[in-house]
Design a protein around this motif. Sequence first.
Motif, PDB file in Angstrom:
ATOM      1  N   VAL A 690       0.836  -1.200   0.000  1.00 56.29           N
ATOM      2  CA  VAL A 690       0.000   0.000   0.000  1.00 56.29           C
ATOM      3  C   VAL A 690       0.868   1.246   0.000  1.00 56.29           C
ATOM      4  N   ASP A 692       3.843   1.698  -1.110  1.00 55.91           N
ATOM      5  CA  ASP A 692       4.490   1.961  -2.398  1.00 55.91           C
ATOM      6  C   ASP A 692       3.515   2.601  -3.374  1.00 55.91           C
ATOM      7  N   PHE A 693       2.306   2.063  -3.373  1.00 57.13           N
ATOM      8  CA  PHE A 693       1.321   2.617  -4.289  1.00 57.13           C
ATOM      9  C   PHE A 693       0.988   4.057  -3.921  1.00 57.13           C
ATOM     10  N   GLU A 694       0.831   4.265  -2.625  1.00 60.92           N
ATOM     11  CA  GLU A 694       0.492   5.627  -2.179  1.00 60.92           C
ATOM     12  C   GLU A 694       1.582   6.616  -2.553  1.00 60.92           C
ATOM     13  N   SER A 695       2.814   6.158  -2.413  1.00 58.76           N
ATOM     14  CA  SER A 695       3.879   7.099  -2.764  1.00 58.76           C
ATOM     15  C   SER A 695       3.963   7.290  -4.278  1.00 58.76           C
ATOM     16  N   SER A 696       3.417   6.350  -5.025  1.00 59.05           N
ATOM     17  CA  SER A 696       3.456   6.503  -6.475  1.00 59.05           C
ATOM     18  C   SER A 696       2.441   7.542  -6.959  1.00 59.05           C
ATOM     19  N   ILE A 697       1.375   7.732  -6.189  1.00 56.54           N
ATOM     20  CA  ILE A 697       0.380   8.723  -6.630  1.00 56.54           C
ATOM     21  C   ILE A 697       0.489  10.025  -5.859  1.00 56.54           C
ATOM     22  N   ARG A 698       1.587  10.210  -5.192  1.00 55.35           N
ATOM     23  CA  ARG A 698       1.730  11.410  -4.376  1.00 55.35           C
ATOM     24  C   ARG A 698       1.936  12.650  -5.227  1.00 55.35           C
ATOM     25  N   GLN A 699       2.497  12.457  -6.410  1.00 55.52           N
ATOM     26  CA  GLN A 699       2.922  13.605  -7.204  1.00 55.52           C
ATOM     27  C   GLN A 699       1.910  13.908  -8.300  1.00 55.52           C
TER      28      GLN A 699
ATOM     29  N   ASP B  81       8.545  10.954   0.016  1.00 61.20           N
ATOM     30  CA  ASP B  81       9.446   9.908  -0.471  1.00 61.20           C
ATOM     31  C   ASP B  81       8.896   9.255  -1.724  1.00 61.20           C
ATOM     32  N   VAL B  83       8.867   6.107  -4.750  1.00 61.89           N
ATOM     33  CA  VAL B  83       8.683   4.660  -4.746  1.00 61.89           C
ATOM     34  C   VAL B  83      10.060   4.014  -4.822  1.00 61.89           C
ATOM     35  N   TRP B  97       9.630   3.079 -13.361  1.00 58.31           N
ATOM     36  CA  TRP B  97       9.408   3.912 -12.183  1.00 58.31           C
ATOM     37  C   TRP B  97      10.657   4.633 -11.756  1.00 58.31           C
ATOM     38  N   THR B 484      -5.198  10.537  -1.853  1.00 62.06           N
ATOM     39  CA  THR B 484      -4.008   9.804  -2.306  1.00 62.06           C
ATOM     40  C   THR B 484      -3.757   8.553  -1.474  1.00 62.06           C
TER      41      THR B 484
END
Lengths: 765, 574
Positions: A690, A692-699, B81, B83, B97, B484
């Motif tokens: 979770v 990792d996914f959350e950090s992927s949509i942070r931007q 931070d 990924v 990524w 998010t």
Amino acid sequence: MDSDVSKDSYNSDSDIDEKTHSKLLENVLNLSKKKLVKKPTRTEATSTVSEFDLVKSSGNVRLLELAKGLGKSKGEAKLAKRLFKSTAETIRKPAEKIEADRSHRRVAYKSTQQALDKWDPIVTSMRAAPTLSFPLIDQNLEKDESKLECWRLKSELQQKLEEVDPKIEEIHVETNSFPLTLQEMLEKRQEAAKMRVKMGYELAKAKRLKKIKSKTYHRIQKRDKIKQQLKEFELLQKTDSEAALAKLEEIEKVRALERVSLRHKNTGAWAKNKQIRAKYNTDIRKVLANQLSLSKELTQKIKPKYDSDDEEAPTQQTQVNQINKDPSNPWTNSNLNISKEVHDFVSGYRKYWEEKNKMEKGEEENSKIKRITDCSTPMVVESVPENVETLKETPSMECELHDFVKDERLGSGDKVANKPSKSQKITEWKVEKVQVNKRKETKKIENKDFKVADVRLDQKLAMHDQKLQNLFREKMAKIMKSWNFKVAESEEKEVVRPSGNMNLRPVVTKPDLDEELLETAGNDSDDDDNENSDPLKNVNVLKTLQTAEEAREEIDPKKFIAPPKTVYLTADVPNLVTFNEEQALEENDNQVFAEAFEDDDVTNEFAKEKAEEIEKFNPKAVDLTLPGWGSWGGKNLEVPKKKRDKFTMKVPEKLKRRDDNIGHLIINETPNLKLRQHLVTEVPKPFKSVKDFESSIRQPLSNSFVPETVFRKLSAPKVTTKMGTIIKPMDEDVLLLKEKRAKIFERSFPAKDTRKVHKRRKSKI
Amino acid sequence: MEIPEPKPKTKREIRKDNNVKIRQVNEVLTYNVNQKKVLSRYHKKQLLKKTNAAKRVKKGSKIPGRAPVPKGVVKKYDKGDGVSTRGITGIYQKEKWKNKENQFKKATEQSARVEILLSEKGGGIEADEGEKTKDIKQIDIVKNVDVASAAKSFELHLNEFGPYQVKYTRNGKHMLLAGKLGHMASFNWFTKKLACEINVMESIHDICYLHVDTMFACAQKKYLHIYDNTGTELHCLRKISNINKLEFLPYHFLLAAGSDFGKLQWLDVSVGEVVGSVLTKQHGLSTMVQNPYNAVLCTGSTKGDVAMWTPNCQEPVAKLFCHKSPVTAMDIDPSGLYMATAGSDFKVKIWDARNLEKTLQVYKIPYAASNVSFSQTGLMAVSNRQNLDIYRDCCATATRDQYLVHRFKQTITNMKFCPFEDVLGVGTQKGFTSLLIPGAGEANFDALELNPYQYTSQRKEGEVKALLEKIPYEMISLNPSVITEVDVPTMKEQIEMKQKLHFIKPPQIDYKPRNKAKGKGGSVNNARNKKIAQEKVKKDFYQKLSELEEGEKSNEETKKSNVKANNPILQRFL
């Protein structure tokens, strides 16, 4: 050849009659009837054989021709047979069709694989590339700068500069394309051949050894192997400790396997049969015993040898000490030194007593029984069990000793009393301490009861003894102090640690993206790193944490965070402005209103509201008791408390809320169900967690959040094609530009994974 | 409407040796159109070219590379931070990524880098030692600024239909003026070009621009009306009645209306539907503001608390106990960091608007403030009756004194700072006054977001873009970044449900054969029939189960195809 040369030179030098010359030659030839033309030898490695080198050779004797002469007698026939026996092996028969096909396929597969493997890097790099544009750029064109140069206009300055400083043409020094000379090559080949032969030998040998059926042979081999391993291990232990560890692990594994298996445990059918006969046959008994001893040997643990210094005293206590030892703790540090001192002192003391003993032995061998009580002291010094034994001889003393031991226990603290025997056995210095205390005690006894016996002792000795005693007492006191402290400390640890581990871990919360203003009242010191560093410090930290927790536990809905100091702002409201009456009245009203509210209990009201809110969201215990079930039920009968407790489903008492301990705030914790429609409910494909996914949509990606350049790159299409061009498939020229691709390829498929790739391909094929 | 000329200057001369120094007149008022630097795409591109060129300089050469970016600035744009490649399966995805993260990093750095271009600085007045800025009168300021800026200070005398309320558009270009007795006007306040001026012949309680300056809402005596910039009535919303307060949430296209009975309603202006209505149980809703950070509505009550509302929840999402007396006024600053509340206990409190846990400042003022307003740069205007006090640096740190002071002859009804301008518009009992407050407006603006110099085509384009970027009202919550996050509880439930499917057993059936005539049935036949029946049930069950398991996959596919087939493009705005 030499003669030819000489002949030429002769001709050139002078003109001599040809006839005579030829005659001379003939004569010379006739002198030795050997041929002058030598056997052809090759000076260069060539595949073609010169036709001029073919010379009839008649001098060789052939074995076949010789053998023809042999007769047909028995012996000769035998000889002939032996001679004609060919040393060459017979050609194997061709493989069967299936097998042959299989090998063909294998070879074909391998070669195809190699042919395809070369495409791997470029394919990987293209798949990994964020964008691809077709047709692929002609690399050769790009490389050839001279071609590009003709399209570039040069500025005046550039031209002038070139005139001044003409371009120096690079001179390419041709390097030898063959790095090895012929000789070296040949040597290399020879070496390779040798290696191959050696390998062949090794293989053959291994095969042969494998085929040996003798069990004893293999057993011996195995034993040798183990011995060899042990030796290596010992050697490694001295040189390379890490490798030694690995080796030890290996050996341990073998040992573990042996322990797990039932081998050499005399449980097999063979052993059982033997056991029947063992009753009558001692030899068989021996065999069985041998088996057991073998198993013992094999399952013996290997201990790494200590150095000579350590060998003396690697007792458990020292280990314990080391565990407890803490560099920052002055007590434990000084402890060691003191114990050493004491040790020295005690050994000196022992010497003294031994001497004294000898003296006394000489003096009074007669009154032995009487002296036993006296002599108990030196014996105590020797060792405790001995001491007890000696004392047993005199029952009257036994009880005293018991008492004394009890006293001793009381004196040294309750904790010690719990396991005195252990401490006596384990710890050296503790033993000493106990001994000396005993000594002290016995001395007292001496002073009390055996004054008469003491009269015989030398005055000097007594003095000396007293001195020593005093000294020792002091030192002992020191030790005791430290020791007590240590006990207390360990106790504390035992008590505090678990609670620390269970509850007091500071809760890791998700950090808010933009939280700058937060000034938390609680001190969530998260010292995970420091946790093990210093026990003393740790205790303190834990204590503070504990208090913090206590504070947290007492959630007081009325508790308000103290507001900052009120700043009084004096806005001088001018008198110039005239109030009309209505306004003045209103003003007055306002004031009255404010005053009226002063006493009103709005604060309590809010607190009540908050309590209700909390109550609403706290899960409640469910009472599942059935009145009348298992006991009498009725109108006035109450269900017993025990039963009710038993059947109520308990829930965790308080759930943590965001507004805990903030009296002025209520935060509604009902989940926003409408929002949930928009939230992602599963972690999509390439992500593992979770987080990792959350950090992927942070931007955010749109150009109102990121710079234009980055936005274009992020939103670029995966493949772009140039209009009006033919997109040809890749040819092998592409493979030439490989540095970058190789890098990506290596990163994607590290060396160990290459096999995987092949496997995948295999399945595809 | 008459626009009176600026009053002739008073005879009184300002002494040359006036200790108060107004530093660099041009800097005092930041607004100078020519000097303004709009960071257009072209500029960004140019800058990037330069910076890229600088980057190309190799290591070891004498020419230094790109200038380092200060870390603090980078942190401002950092989104947390990234990924880690460990958290991703598949080699190509990993590579993808990695590349993306690099781009993100570049984006952050680049954003920090171009901050250099925000060269405009906010103005302000600084006092010499022994003097105070509050001693400076409005007249002095007007005298000392350039002509264009001086023109921004004006006064409208509207004696008949007062008291007046004032609202600005989000870009600060237009102004809406509404008198209690029905007079309403919309105009470009800088050029004084009137768009419309009408009298609705009803009492007006509040007004509000919608997403563009061509439309505005007006809370009249009974219903909510919407007008366009020519004064034509576009809608009359009978669903929304007795409105006291209006707020427009620009990113959600929601018009929030608070009624006299304490009812809050959210009208989606893009589709014309009321998407949420909540009863606050607060009669005579007198204070209502929106939090621009999370689009939550805040209402102050007579009990001294501030409740925060979203259209998704009937209860307040948060309730803050601010004063021990009624809350008379409140405002939240445009960045959404601070909230100011004023109570009738003569106090003004500053709160941390995001985590609400702390009172940052408490000020005791000599009156109960009836209006509080924040400017973009964090100036706070507090007013009561004729008094207007403006405070500077009053949120994070405690201020001791006013920044500027102004006294009116009439009672102040409403006031608003004009965005991107050093202007405070004050609606009074008998007219409107535009005051110059140096340092009130944000000096640098993002033309792609809000452009004060917007022209028609830009406005139209912006409208479309805003519609495409519209945020559904369901997403309004106290923590806006919740979107998010992954809905973990639901995820867990789903996983559990899936796992449960494996452990369901086929139902047992009780097979009872019919009684048959003698010789026709037979126990063997019965047993066989029973077996057949059981097998059939079992088979059906497993088939259904497998359909269920597969159904999840196929359902998603059909859903996707359905979405494509049925929904027109604009469906998502519903």
